[in-house]
Design a protein around this motif. Sequence first.
Motif, PDB file in Angstrom:
ATOM      1  N   MET A 166       0.804  -1.228   0.000  1.00 39.94           N
ATOM      2  CA  MET A 166       0.000   0.000   0.000  1.00 39.94           C
ATOM      3  C   MET A 166       0.835   1.277   0.000  1.00 39.94           C
ATOM      4  SD  MET A 166      -3.354  -0.406  -0.041  1.00 39.94           S
ATOM      5  CE  MET A 166      -4.048   1.027   0.792  1.00 39.94           C
ATOM      6  N   ALA A 167       2.156   1.156   0.177  1.00 38.49           N
ATOM      7  CA  ALA A 167       3.002   2.341   0.336  1.00 38.49           C
ATOM      8  C   ALA A 167       2.833   3.323  -0.827  1.00 38.49           C
ATOM      9  CB  ALA A 167       4.462   1.927   0.480  1.00 38.49           C
ATOM     10  N   GLY A 168       2.797   2.822  -2.040  1.00 37.41           N
ATOM     11  CA  GLY A 168       2.666   3.696  -3.201  1.00 37.41           C
ATOM     12  C   GLY A 168       1.296   4.310  -3.369  1.00 37.41           C
ATOM     13  N   ALA A 206      -0.056   4.494 -10.812  1.00 38.12           N
ATOM     14  CA  ALA A 206      -0.021   4.260 -12.259  1.00 38.12           C
ATOM     15  C   ALA A 206       0.441   2.823 -12.537  1.00 38.12           C
ATOM     16  CB  ALA A 206       0.925   5.267 -12.922  1.00 38.12           C
ATOM     17  N   CYS A 207      -0.258   1.757 -12.166  1.00 33.78           N
ATOM     18  CA  CYS A 207      -1.620   1.792 -11.635  1.00 33.78           C
ATOM     19  C   CYS A 207      -1.712   1.307 -10.179  1.00 33.78           C
ATOM     20  CB  CYS A 207      -2.539   0.955 -12.506  1.00 33.78           C
ATOM     21  SG  CYS A 207      -2.978   1.732 -14.092  1.00 33.78           S
ATOM     22  N   TRP A 208      -1.143   0.099  -9.820  1.00 35.44           N
ATOM     23  CA  TRP A 208      -1.272  -0.353  -8.446  1.00 35.44           C
ATOM     24  C   TRP A 208      -0.264  -1.448  -8.105  1.00 35.44           C
ATOM     25  CZ3 TRP A 208      -4.989  -1.829 -12.105  1.00 35.44           C
ATOM     26  CH2 TRP A 208      -5.133  -3.202 -12.333  1.00 35.44           C
ATOM     27  N   ASN A 209      -0.049  -1.568  -6.790  1.00 33.74           N
ATOM     28  CA  ASN A 209       0.673  -2.718  -6.240  1.00 33.74           C
ATOM     29  C   ASN A 209      -0.279  -3.678  -5.532  1.00 33.74           C
ATOM     30  OD1 ASN A 209       3.330  -2.006  -7.037  1.00 33.74           O
ATOM     31  ND2 ASN A 209       3.384  -0.488  -5.405  1.00 33.74           N
ATOM     32  N   ILE A 210      -1.455  -3.158  -5.174  1.00 37.43           N
ATOM     33  CA  ILE A 210      -2.513  -3.988  -4.627  1.00 37.43           C
ATOM     34  C   ILE A 210      -3.845  -3.385  -5.055  1.00 37.43           C
ATOM     35  CG2 ILE A 210      -2.485  -2.732  -2.416  1.00 37.43           C
ATOM     36  CD1 ILE A 210      -3.404  -5.380  -1.076  1.00 37.43           C
ATOM     37  N   ASN A 211      -4.779  -4.240  -5.418  1.00 35.52           N
ATOM     38  CA  ASN A 211      -6.110  -3.779  -5.797  1.00 35.52           C
ATOM     39  C   ASN A 211      -7.150  -4.830  -5.421  1.00 35.52           C
ATOM     40  OD1 ASN A 211      -8.400  -2.670  -6.844  1.00 35.52           O
ATOM     41  ND2 ASN A 211      -7.759  -2.739  -8.977  1.00 35.52           N
TER      42      ASN A 211
END
Length: 245
Positions: A166-168, A206-211
């Motif tokens: 979630m850091a990004g 742009a776009c995600w590390n978790i979704n």
Amino acid sequence: MTTTVILLLLLLATAIIAGCPKYNAPIENCCCLGFNTSVFKKRKSGVYTMVNFCGVKCYDAEVYCDNVNGGGGWLVVQRRQDGSEDFNRTWAEYEDGFGRLTGEFWYGLRALHCLTGQGGWEMRMDIKLADGTKVFLHYEQFQVASAQDKYKLTVGGFQGTTSDPMAGHNGRDFSTKDIDNDQHPSHNCALNGGPTVPSGGWWYTACWNINPNNLYKGYYGVFIYDRWNILPFVEMKIRPINCTI
């Protein structure tokens, strides 16, 4: 659940509920229920009524409480478990909330802001990967800004069993398929869960590390253990940081 949340939002908009004014008192006695600590310890996880929901005196709302994971006392705000609910929704639907508290659901951006907008809340995700591995992500700070600020996310203070995916996403605005607030220069992340595959609303970079709201069992669920992982089960929950049970 959707009807409950929509009714809540209408009541909050007028701030007049059976003659009771909206007030900013903190939610007391932990989590969802307004029960005292000794009573809450005896409660099982499930759907309960949260009294004076979101600090609105005399208004009660249904919530799902997790009294098992991470010490209990959690108000569940999102769940994916079987693909039964469509998360490829509009901005308005993500604001209002959708789904069923006993199944898959999103509780709603307005409710998240109303609860957490002044700070003082923590967040936890409980995840099960496709190979059965169980993962938890715990954040000491979780705050959702107002609609005017595009429901910007503040999240930090990570602890968990993996690296922090979630850091990004900290400091990012919420995006949906019809309102693009992400950082990608050429396309809307909420419409790209893979090659030409729609995703769902989220605080995109742009776009995600978790979704967690991606296409159910889509390949790009969460990037941990140095690889992309599918998310057959994910549950997102919040509670006040001073919650002790």
